[in-house]
Write a protein that holds these residues in place. Structure first.
Motif, mmCIF file in Angstrom:
data_model
loop_
_atom_site.group_PDB
_atom_site.id
_atom_site.type_symbol
_atom_site.label_atom_id
_atom_site.label_comp_id
_atom_site.label_asym_id
_atom_site.label_seq_id
_atom_site.Cartn_x
_atom_site.Cartn_y
_atom_site.Cartn_z
ATOM 1 N N TYR A 1 2.735 13.484 -10.169
ATOM 2 C CA TYR A 1 3.498 14.732 -10.090
ATOM 3 C C TYR A 1 4.221 15.005 -11.409
ATOM 4 N N PHE A 2 4.937 14.006 -11.906
ATOM 5 C CA PHE A 2 5.684 14.203 -13.151
ATOM 6 C C PHE A 2 4.761 14.344 -14.352
ATOM 7 N N LEU B 1 0.832 -1.205 0.000
ATOM 8 C CA LEU B 1 0.000 0.000 0.000
ATOM 9 C C LEU B 1 0.868 1.257 0.000
ATOM 10 N N PHE B 2 1.889 1.282 0.849
ATOM 11 C CA PHE B 2 2.766 2.449 0.948
ATOM 12 C C PHE B 2 3.488 2.718 -0.372
ATOM 13 N N TYR B 3 4.139 1.707 -0.935
ATOM 14 C CA TYR B 3 4.927 1.922 -2.147
ATOM 15 C C TYR B 3 4.049 2.155 -3.369
ATOM 16 N N SER B 4 2.888 1.540 -3.425
ATOM 17 C CA SER B 4 1.980 1.806 -4.541
ATOM 18 C C SER B 4 1.495 3.250 -4.503
ATOM 19 N N PHE B 5 1.145 3.726 -3.294
ATOM 20 C CA PHE B 5 0.730 5.118 -3.145
ATOM 21 C C PHE B 5 1.875 6.055 -3.539
ATOM 22 N N LEU B 6 3.083 5.745 -3.108
ATOM 23 C CA LEU B 6 4.238 6.581 -3.415
ATOM 24 C C LEU B 6 4.508 6.620 -4.924
ATOM 25 N N ILE B 7 4.447 5.478 -5.572
ATOM 26 C CA ILE B 7 4.672 5.424 -7.022
ATOM 27 C C ILE B 7 3.606 6.217 -7.757
ATOM 28 N N LYS B 8 2.352 6.054 -7.335
ATOM 29 C CA LYS B 8 1.267 6.785 -7.981
ATOM 30 C C LYS B 8 1.417 8.291 -7.767
#
Length: 87
Positions: free
Chosen positions: A76-77, A64-71
């Protein structure tokens, strides 16, 4: 590989896809642990998966943490026009 195929089929990062991929990883990886390190009985199979339950919680939290971070980083980009993708 199956988690990647699942992600390709679902096509987006959402709670459903994250939980489903975590469950798939849990099932496949613990089957390998059972084959390599537990008795080849129903009791050994059950014990292997039972002992892995605490780790499953950490897997879900990490996914959940890394998926949210990647999204978050991707969006942003994309807003900054660094990523031009055809949707």
């Amino acid at each position: 590989t199956l988690v990647s195929i699942l992600g390709y089929i679902i096509g987006k990062i959402n709670l459903y896809s994250i939980l489903l991929s975590s469950l798939l990883f849990f099932i496949i990886s613990n089957f390998g642990v059972w084959i390599l390190g537990y008795p080849k009985t129903f009791e050994g199979f059950f014990l292997c998966y039972f002992n892995a339950i605490p780790f499953f919680g950490y897997t879900i939290l990490g996914d959940l943490f890394y998926s949210f971070l990647i999204k978050l980083v991707y969006n942003y980009f994309k807003r900054k026009n660094y990523i031009n993708l055809i949707s």
